[in-house]
Write a protein that holds these residues in place. Structure first.
Motif: not given
Length: 411
Positions: A222-231, A258-259, A270-279
């Motif tokens: 449950a904790a893993w599923l609640a953290i951040d669905p993008d990761r 990014l984490l 990292p800045p919020a919401g910046v993906t690796f593709a954005d980088w």
């Protein structure tokens, strides 16, 4: 993770297609399915008072020369006698990561010996290993701080307390299986995902946390599923059952935020919401390298993660020697292509029921039906795994116990 021989670790990535090519090279190493490994994680407790906090210094003294450098920067970080590396997680959980072995029997025997050695080290310091997937007695509390762990906590805190629960209180069992021949990769990948919900339910051990019932069969999941669905969400989906694993994983990696952003100083947030593709596209002052890409991959935590091999991450820690049971089940289900196909078909109706499996466990009837069939299938293949007679009997008995529990879930 193995570095691709075709690129230096410091190669600058200026195009998404270069990153995609690197991901494909390092994350799926195909070939005959020969090796199996396991990573075992436990909460650690005072033998006399399991609710008493265990601090960093006590762990360091207990582990001695086996302490990881994150715990003791002067440690030689020796492996245990049979090759398992020892690490310590941010909440003081201890983990052993085995060397890959060419047979299940060899893996079990070597791992048993290393667990016995670790248990003895801890016992001399008055410490014992936990028996469940989440700390039953203590609230989340940091024990080990690094730049990485601080950044993780700050990012996870943006979404709520689940990140701290995961980091400081949970303990999992990870099974590592070869990706297999190219022709079988998609089947093995899909099967390991599809059987996830029923096996989460069959091996759930995390219903109590910080002195109370949680309302979940697996509060760890449950904790893993609640953290951040993008990761943390599954990479494979029954909505796209035939998607190429490399393409699916590449998209997952590039679109995940990014984490940790390694840089000078102690703040890696990292800045919020910046993906690796954005980088790659220029969102940050410097361009990323292949080493940055591989580090980013290490901060993604889906239920099944490709690391050259396939790392199954959805199982709770098991009590005592019971870790052998889910290991044997997964190994059996993937032992032959026809068995993997049968397992995938059995699990298909519940392949998306991750939350239901974590919440209700075997009390969810569709999940229980699938779990029963999967355990039956594993029992038919178990004799082919050539376990020593005593371990075979113990493992078979453990599978049958869980099968009875699963059958009760829908009768």
């Amino acid at each position: 993770m193995v570095t691709s021989p075709g690129l230096e670790r410091t190669t600058v990535l200026r195009e998404r297609r270069s990153a995609a090519a690197h991901i494909g090279r390092i994350c799926f190493k195909t070939g005959p399915p020969v090796h199996t490994g396991v990573e075992l994680e436990w909460t650690v407790h005072d033998a006399a008072d399991p609710a008493r906090p265990v601090d960093r210094e006590r762990l360091r003294a207990a582990l001695g020369r086996h302490s990881p450098v994150t715990l003791d920067s002067t440690s030689p970080a020796r492996t245990l006698r049979h090759g398992s590396a020892v690490t310590v997680e941010p909440g003081g959980q201890v983990e052993v990561s085995t060397a890959p072995r060419p047979s299940l029997a060899a893996l079990v025997l070597a791992t048993d010996a290393d667990i016995a050695e670790l248990t003895a080290l801890l016992a001399r310091a008055g410490l014992v290993l936990g028996r469940t997937g989440i700390d039953p007695w203590r609230a989340p509390r940091p024990v080990l701080e690094t730049n990485r762990y601080r950044a993780m906590r700050r990012v996870f805190d943006r979404r709520g307390p689940a990140g701290r629960t995961m980091m400081y209180s949970t303990a999992g069992l990870q099974v590592c299986l070869d990706a297999g021949e190219p022709a079988d990769l998609a089947l093995r990948w899909a099967t390991l995902h599809a059987v996830g919900p029923p096996l989460v339910a069959a091996f759930a051990t995390a219903d109590r946390h910080a002195g109370r019932r949680t309302g979940w069969a697996s509060a760890r999941m449950a904790a893993w599923l609640a953290i951040d669905p993008d990761r943390t969400r599954p990479v494979w989906s029954p909505d796209r059952p035939d998607e190429d694993p490399v393409a699916a994983w590449t998209r997952y990696v590039l679109t995940a935020p990014l984490l940790c952003l390694r840089q000078d100083g102690a703040d890696w947030t990292p800045p919020a919401g910046v993906t690796f593709a954005d980088w790659i596209d220029g969102a940050l002052p410097r361009a990323p390298t292949t080493d940055d890409l591989e580090y980013h991959v290490s901060t993604l935590f889906p239920p099944v993660r490709p690391r050259g091999y396939l790392e199954v991450r959805y199982l709770d820690a098991q009590p005592g020697a019971d870790w052998r049971i889910p290991l044997a089940v997964l190994t059996a289900l993937l032992a032959r292509s026809e068995t993997a196909r049968a397992a995938r078909a059995v699990a298909a109706p519940v392949a998306d029921r991750w939350h239901a499996a974590a919440r209700r466990g075997l009390a969810d009837p569709p999940v229980a039906v699938a779990a029963t069939a999967l355990l039956d299938l594993a029992l038919t293949v178990l004799p082919e795994l050539d376990l020593p007679p005593e371990i075979h009997e113990q493992t078979s008995s453990g599978i049958r116990r869980r099968r009875v529990a699963a059958e009760r879930g829908y009768r």
